[in-house]
Each structure stands twice: as structure tokens, then as C-alpha cells.
Design an enzyme around this catalytic site. Structure first.
Site, PDB file in Angstrom:
ATOM      1  N   ASP A  54      73.415   6.026 -78.422  1.00 43.39           N
ATOM      2  CA  ASP A  54      72.077   6.129 -77.824  1.00 43.39           C
ATOM      3  C   ASP A  54      71.098   6.957 -78.658  1.00 43.39           C
ATOM      4  O   ASP A  54      69.896   6.905 -78.408  1.00 43.39           O
ATOM      5  CB  ASP A  54      72.165   6.755 -76.434  1.00 43.39           C
ATOM      6  CG  ASP A  54      72.968   5.904 -75.461  1.00 43.39           C
ATOM      7  OD1 ASP A  54      73.130   4.702 -75.740  1.00 43.39           O
ATOM      8  OD2 ASP A  54      73.439   6.438 -74.444  1.00 43.39           O
TER       9      ASP A  54
ATOM     10  N   GLU B  37      68.439  -0.552 -70.783  1.00 42.20           N
ATOM     11  CA  GLU B  37      69.147  -0.631 -69.505  1.00 42.20           C
ATOM     12  C   GLU B  37      68.680   0.440 -68.520  1.00 42.20           C
ATOM     13  O   GLU B  37      68.852   0.292 -67.320  1.00 42.20           O
ATOM     14  CB  GLU B  37      70.648  -0.525 -69.711  1.00 42.20           C
ATOM     15  CG  GLU B  37      71.123   0.807 -70.271  1.00 42.20           C
ATOM     16  CD  GLU B  37      72.633   0.874 -70.418  1.00 42.20           C
ATOM     17  OE1 GLU B  37      73.320   0.027 -69.828  1.00 42.20           O
ATOM     18  OE2 GLU B  37      73.117   1.781 -71.128  1.00 42.20           O
TER      19      GLU B  37
END
Length: 782
Positions: free
Chosen positions: A155, A253
Site C-alpha cells: 500500500d 478499495e
């Protein structure tokens, strides 16, 4: 060194896996062994720490894993470790194994757990003494638990480092998927909604949007304003009317709207369908986590792993607060672990409190910059400034480099956004003399963000007495105020020559002449990295990984030649990232003595049942000891033990679609180029700055022309000083175990892979394999 003085250090991987963890484990374990440490692996993260799943590592335990994704020691999340009783078990297991140094590779939760264990360490040991499980001496002998952390996360969501291990590989997986999707989207004039990972961090969606030329992105750090759905649909429709055949929306997401309500990819698709779009949805999922690590992830994981070993031997430092080992540009840095963790975890609170401007700032300068760049290049939020009457031309010079087309796209759109009139010159300085110049508009460069090669073309011509008059005539004709040369060493020679003509042609004194690095060789001044080198290194590693697989089956030594001319950057870095035993570069020199020494080393390795050897040679490392000479020498002298093959990789290193780093960094470079121009314009009322721009110390810097010229070595066509030279020795040290110190690898009755020795090998052709190498099996863990 007495047994008491030997450090015992453990490493664990925890939380979600990421590509690059294995190179970090390899580099850390071997660097620590070279310092005399005994190194242990804790299997399955904190679960292994609680359940005493701790095993010693030797040199061969981490052989062959540098190109493997995931983590060879396993990873898991542990509910028991979250309890004090679980941490008490963990402390006992560490003491039982005489370990009080711990490297944790994981995300912010894993690093927080390590710090909690450290803060409770003395009290936990006191309880263990009271329980009669350890002796009172342990309180003195193991009074401190030293902690270092490396962030393993796709991430890129951690403060204290520019990049986390695994983020670049995940971005590569996304770009591969989107590049494939774009061809079918264009064919059918479809809109595609792509969902990528990221939870509370939109880095993957953001950089993927910049790198693919997406039309719209949705990320948690910057929720769209109310009515965003219609704004998105209107923007996509404008794109279709202007000539685009497809539309691309990337959804993180964790995307939310301004009220904090989740935005799902299915919702986006349904809205577009309701508005008449032929929309499709693709959720990439865990494909983003896996696969072979990219060059960048191997590089940062390796140098952070080595730095972690160094940290545990800085006694005073290791006894202080835990540190995070991170990256700033090309350099490895140390930061207070918990400061980084707390700042990272505060972002979730800011998002919850809807303080989104502060969220973007907390993500760091690069995140904020890419966010602004995307908004401009996607035509979502333009400056709407009036034309300023200034004309800028871009050209390429030198060899082709991946990243040239993304650079021209960013140059064109960011320049138009600021009010400049943009021109593109075909075929370098030669084209400038011939007047092969075309005005660039917004749609001229549509789709260029994903394209390799150079649509403007390039050659190696430079300004000279025979063409300078024609060049000046064309500059006058179009009233050019600034020239940007994006290319290699020849281009830098070209702008230096143009700068020299200022005395003869005073008009040049009012024209900005800037060079920007676009070469796979990374051999130009004023920068640590060049656009194109990352793509080239990824191409090289793809080839080397395949070569190594072929070599394993038949006990071979490969001598591989890479490009780079007189600069050894490609050879040195591909050696570091592939685990090659040797790299030969002009900067270090190649002698008969060094070749003889290396030949003896390989003979000893293959006697110990090594099945593969790898030498990386820069194409101009030596005019005498050529690739074929080295191949012939090693083939003749090693014929009873190993076979030898040579491979010249050639121009595959220049081709292919640009990597994520080359796409986004070329865009970032152009953004700073215009900031430099605007500063120059403000200070002088006209453009006159001349020199080069490049990446130094994690930022983009300007180097004035006299300094640039002074830094250039015309004889060797490279900078006079090169930042990466120390990495050559580091690469070699962690790739070849020292034969004069057998304690590092194995007892005498075992080979360096930890397996029983078999009979003497008399010929590589008659060699019969009698054991498996589990480390190359992607489903094997220690």
C-alpha cells in the site's frame, strides 16, 4: 570472538505479504552473518514467536530467494500475541534461544506489536524469573530488546520512507493488467472500472492513474465532492467527444465520498451504465500481492536489509528507541519507529474526522504532488489561465529510452495547463535544424503514458558550425523561449554546445536551455537516476531470472553482457538485484589477476555442488578482456566442473512498455521543470535558466550549465562521480560466502546449501542430480 560476544538476531515477517520480503531476508541474514552474528528465522510471524517456531539460518538457507515473491519464512496475524500472556510466551522463547535482537518486516500493526513487546520486555522477564522459567542472570544479560523495522506493504502507506517493500511490484501488476485491458477497451469503445487494493491508502490507485492516463480516480485521501457521479460522467463524455475511444476509472478499495460513505466499483459501473456507457468492471485482487519482485523492490529491500544488520552492531543506537529503516530517494535512512507509526495511524483518525486536506499532507510530498499532477493531466481541474505568449520545444537526443513518451505527454499537458504554447521537435537537434517541428495540443499526446519508444524520434546529432545557423533560424521563426532536451549523454553534449554559441548568437541568452535525464545507462550529470533505467533493469532481471533457471539444470556459469557503454550502472545494479556473484565494470577495472581470483572462487563453489554461477559484465568494461574472452577462459579452466555460456542481452534492454517508476517519475520531472521555469520568469522577466534537472536526495534539483559541464567526463561519457559505486562491493559480499570463514555456512560434513556432500564431480555433462533445491519452489517455506 567469544561465544558470549556473538550476537543472536532473529527476523520475522508479519501481516500481509509483499514481494520484496525475500530479498530483505536474504540481505539481512547474510550481512549479519558477515559481521559474525548467528541469525534465526521466526516462522509464521508472531505465531511462530509465541509457539517457538524458531530455526537457525545459514548462508544457503536464503540462497535462490532473491527473485521469489512472498516470504520464505511465512507470515500470519496472531491473536494470541495481542494478549500479555502471549507476549510473555514470546519473550520466553526469545530468551530460550538467547535472542534479544529482532528485525520485523511488516506493516504498522506488526511494527506496533514489536514496540509493545520491547516496552514490556523488562516486566515480562521479571515475571518469567518469578515463575522460575528463566534464571535471574537473564535480567542482566538480556536487559534490552533491540528492534528494527522494515515496512513490507504493497500500500505504500507508512510515514518515514518514500517507498515500502512491495509497492512497486504491486503497481507493476496493476499496470500490466490495465495495459492489457486498454486494448480491448479501445476496440469496443468501452468504459472500464478497475478496483485496486489500498484499504485506507490510495497510493496504488493514484500512481496507477498517473501512469496509465486514467480519466478518473477515487481514493480515500481525497473524496469527491457531492455530485461527483455526474461530474465523472460528464468528464468521460467530454473525452469521448474529443476523440478518446475508451474511458478508465480506477477505484481504491477504501474509496469514500465526502460523507465517509464507501464508494464501490460496482456502484461506479452501475452509474455509468445508467448514463449509457458500455461499462465493465475488473477487480484485480490478490494478483497485486504476488509475483516476482521488480528491480526497485529488490534494490530497496536489499539495502534496507544490509542497513538493518548495521543497526544492530551500532551498540549505542540499538539500545535506544526502535528504528524504522526506510528510503529517501536512493539513500537508506533511519527514523524513530513509533513516531512513524503514530503519524501513519493518525491518518485514519483524520479521515474519520473528514480533515482531508491534512490527510493528503500527511501522506508526504510525493503523494500530494502526484495528486495535483493527476488532476491537471486528466483534464479534471485545470488552472484555466490565459496563454502567456511563451513557446517551449521539447526534443530527444541520444539513444531511445523507455519513458520518453510519458515525459512528452506530461510536458505537453502540464505546459498547456500553465498557459505555454508547446512544440515537439522530431529527430533531435538534426530535426531542429531541418525545421521538423510540430505544435503539440492536448490530444496529440493522448495514450502516450503507456507507450515505449519515442514518438518524436531521436538521434545523436549535436549543434555544430554546419547546422547552427539553421537551428537559430527555426528558433527565431517560432519565437522559441525555452528548449527542453530529454535524452542521454549526447543530448547533454548538445545543450552544452548550444550554450557555448551564446556569445555568437545573443538571442540564445534569452532562451532557457535545459537537459533532463532520459537514458537507460544512467550516465548523465545532475541526477542520481535517469528515466528509462528502471525499465531497462526490469527487462534485464526478467532475462536473468530465465537464464538462471536454465543454468540450474546443467551446472552452468553464465557470462551475461549488458548495455551501458562506459558506465557500469546497469551491470552493478542488475548484479545486486539478481544475486550475481561478480560484476565487471570499467569503473572498477578488469585485470588478469582479478579474473584468476574469480576463476578459483567459482571452481571452489562448483566443487561444493553449486549448480549455477552468474557474472554480469558491462559492454565496455574492458577493451582487452571482452565477454567472449572471459567466457573462453572460464570454459577452458572449468570444463571438469561446470559448463559456461555467454549471453549478450542487447537492445531488449531499451524496449518494452515503461515501468511504473519511469512513467510517474518522468511526469514528476516535468512538473518540477515548469516550477523552475516559473521561478526563472518571476526573477528575470524572461526565460534564461540553462543547465539540467534531475533527481538528487529524494527531490528534483537544478544544476547550472557550468557545473553540469564540469561534472561531465567527455572521455568516458559519464559523470565524474557516481553515487552507486559502494554498492558493487555490498552486492559481491552478500552473494559469495567467504570460504576462509566456514562458520558462516555449515559444518564440514555439509555443503553450503545445508545438505550432505556427495561424491566428487568429475564432469558437468555426466553430473547427475541427487537432491532438490527447495528454495526455488514457490510453494516451499523454511
Amino acid at each position: 570472538m567469544s561465544t558470549k560476544d556473538i550476537k543472536r538476531i532473529a527476523v520475522l515477517t508479519s501481516g500481509g505479504d509483499s514481494s520484496g520480503m525475500n530479498p530483505a531476508i536474504r540481505a539481512f541474514a547474510r550481512a549479519a552473518m558477515l559481521k559474525g552474528a548467528e541469525v534465526f528465522a521466526i516462522r509464521e510471524g508472531y505465531n511462530g514467536l509465541v509457539n517457538d517456531s524458531i530455526l537457525p539460518l545459514n548462508w544457503g538457507s536464503v540462497a535462490g530467494i532473491i527473485s521469489r515473491g512472498g516470504t520464505i519464512i511465512g507470515t500470519a496475524r496472531s491473536a494470541e500475541f495481542r494478549t500479555r500472556e502471549g507476549r510473555k510466551k514470546a519473550a520466553f522463547n526469545l530468551i530460550k534461544n538467547k535472542i534479544n535482537n529482532l528485525l520485523v518486516i511488516g506493516g504498522d500493526g506488526s511494527l506496533t506489536g514489536a514496540n509493545l513487546l520491547r516496552s514490556e520486555w523488562c516486566s515480562l522477564l521479571g515475571e518469567l524469573v518469578n515463575d522460575g522459567k528463566i534464571s535471574p542472570d537473564c535480567l542482566e544479560n538480556y536487559s534490552t530488546l533491540s528492534i528494527a523495522g522494515i515496512v513490507g506493504s504493497i500500500d505504500n502507506d507508512m510515514c518515514g520512507t518514500d517507498l515500502t517493500v512491495g509497492a512497486d511490484t504491486a503497481t507493476r501488476r496493476i499496470l500490466e493488467a490495465i495495459d492489457s485491458i486498454l486494448s480491448t477497451a479501445v476496440s469496443h469503445q468501452r468504459s472500464f472500472v478497475i478496483e485496486v487494493m489500498g484499504r485506507n491508502c490510495g497510493w496504488l490507485a493514484l500512481v496507477s492513474g498517473v501512469a496509465t492516463g486514467a480519466d478518473y480516480i477515487l481514493i480515500p485521501e481525497s473524496p469527491p465532492e457531492k455530485g461527483w457521479e455526474q461530474h465523472m460522467a460528464d468528464n468521460l463524455e467530454k473525452g469521448r467527444l474529443s476523440g478518446r475511444r475508451c474511458s478508465l476509472v480506477i477505484v481504491s478499495e477504501g474509496a469514500i465520498d465526502s460523507d465517509g460513505k464507501p464508494i464501490t466499483s460496482s456502484y461506479v459501473r452501475q452509474f455509468l451504465e445508467d448514463k449509457g456507457h458500455d461499462a465493465r468492471i475488473t477487480i484485480l485482487g490478490h494478483v497485486q500481492r504476488g509475483g516476482t519482485p521488480t528491480f526497485l523492490d529488490r534494490y530497496i529491500a536489499t539495502i534496507m536489509g544490509v542497513e538493518s544488520a548495521n543497526y544492530f552492531y551500532d551498540t549505542k543506537e540499538a539500545q535506544k528507541e526502535p528504528v524504522l529503516i526506510g528510503m529517501s530517494g536512493t539513500d537508506v535512512i533511519r527514523s524513530p519507529l513509533m513516531e512513524c507509526v503514530k503519524k501513519t495511524q493518525s491518518i485514519a483518525t483524520l479521515i474519520k474526522e473528514k480533515r482531508f486536506n491534512e490527510v493528503v499532507d500527511c501522506r508526504g510530498g510525493m503523494f500530494k504532488e502526484f495528486h495535483e499532477i493527476f488532476r491537471a493531466c486528466s483534464n479534471l481541474y485545470r488552472r484555466k489561465v490565459e496563454p502567456n505568449g511563451l513557446n517551449i520545444v521539447i526534443l530527444h537526443s541520444g539513444g531511445p529510452s523507455p519513458g520518453m513518451n510519458p515525459c512528452v505527454r506530461a510536458f505537453t499537458r502540464l505546459g498547456i495547463d500553465r498557459g505555454y504554447t508547446m512544440y515537439g521537435c522530431f529527430n533531435g537537434f538534426g530535426g531542429l535544424a531541418l525545421g521538423e517541428i510540430q505544435q503539440l495540443n492536448w490530444m496529440t499526446v493522448n495514450g502516450w503514458s503507456v507507450m515505449g519508444g519515442a514518438e518524436l524520434g531521436t538521434n545523436r546529432s549535436v549543434p555544430n558550425d554546419s547546422n547552427i545557423d539553421a537551428i537559430m533560424a527555426n528558433l527565431e521563426k517560432l519565437k522559441i523561449d525555452a528548449i527542453l532536451m530529454f535524452g542521454g549523454f549526447n543530448g547533454y553534449l548538445g545543450i552544452a554546445k548550444l550554450y557555448e554559441y551564446r556569445e555568437k548568437y545573443p538571442r540564445l541568452k534569452k532562451i532557457s536551455i535545459i537537459g533532463a535525464p532520459g537514458t537507460i545507462a544512467n550516465n548523465v550529470p545532475g541526477t542520481n537516476i535517469s528515466i528509462g533505467a528502471d525499465t531497462s533493469l526490469n527487462n534485464t532481471l526478467d532475462a536473468l531470472d530465465k537464464i538462471k533457471q536454465s543454468a540450474v539444470a546443467s551446472r552452468r556459469l553464465f557470462v551475461v553482457e549488458v548495455m551501458g557503454a562506459h558506465c557500469g550502472y546497469l551491470a552493478a545494479m542488475s548484479s545486486l538485484a539478481s544475486g550475481a556473484e561478480r560484476s565487471y565494470i570499467m569503473e572498477k577495472g578488469v585485470t588478469l589477476e582479478s579474473l584468476t581470483k574469480d576463476l578459483k572462487m567459482f571452481v571452489e563453489r562448483f566443487k561444493r555442488e553449486h549448480r549455477i554461477g552468474l557474472i554480469i559484465k558491462s559492454e565496455s568494461a574492458s577493451p582487452t578482456y571482452t565477454t567472449h574472452f572471459i567466457y573462453s577462459l572460464f570454459k577452458e579452466e572449468g570444463k571438469h566442473l561446470f559448463d559456461v555460456r555467454e549471453s549478450i542481452l542487447g537492445h531488449l534492454q531499451q524496449g518494452g512498455s515503461p515501468s511504473a517508476i519511469d512513467r510517474i517519475f518522468s511526469t514528476r520531472l516535468m512538473n518540477h521543470y515548469f516550477e523552475f521555469l516559473e521561478k526563472d520568469l518571476k526573477e528575470n522577466n524572461h526565460l534564461q535558466m540553462s543547465g539540467c534537472i534531475g533527481f538528487i536526495d529524494g527531490g528534483v534539483h537544478f544544476t547550472p550549465m557550468p557545473e553540469m559541464i564540469e561534472e561531465m567526463s567527455d572521455k568516458y561519457r559519464r559523470p565524474r562521480s557516481q553515487w552507486w559505486m559502494d554498492l558493487v562491493d555490498i552486492s559481491q559480499n552478500i552473494s559469495v560466502f567467504p570460504l576462509d570463514d566456514p562458520s558462516i555456512f555449515n559444518p564440514p560434513n555439509l555443503n553450503d546449501l545445508g545438505r550432505p556432500k556427495s561424491h566428487e564431480i568429475s564432469s558437468p555433462t555426466s553430473y547427475s542430480q541427487k537432491s532438490f533445491d527447495p528454495n526455488v519452489n514457490p510453494q516451499f517455506t523454511l
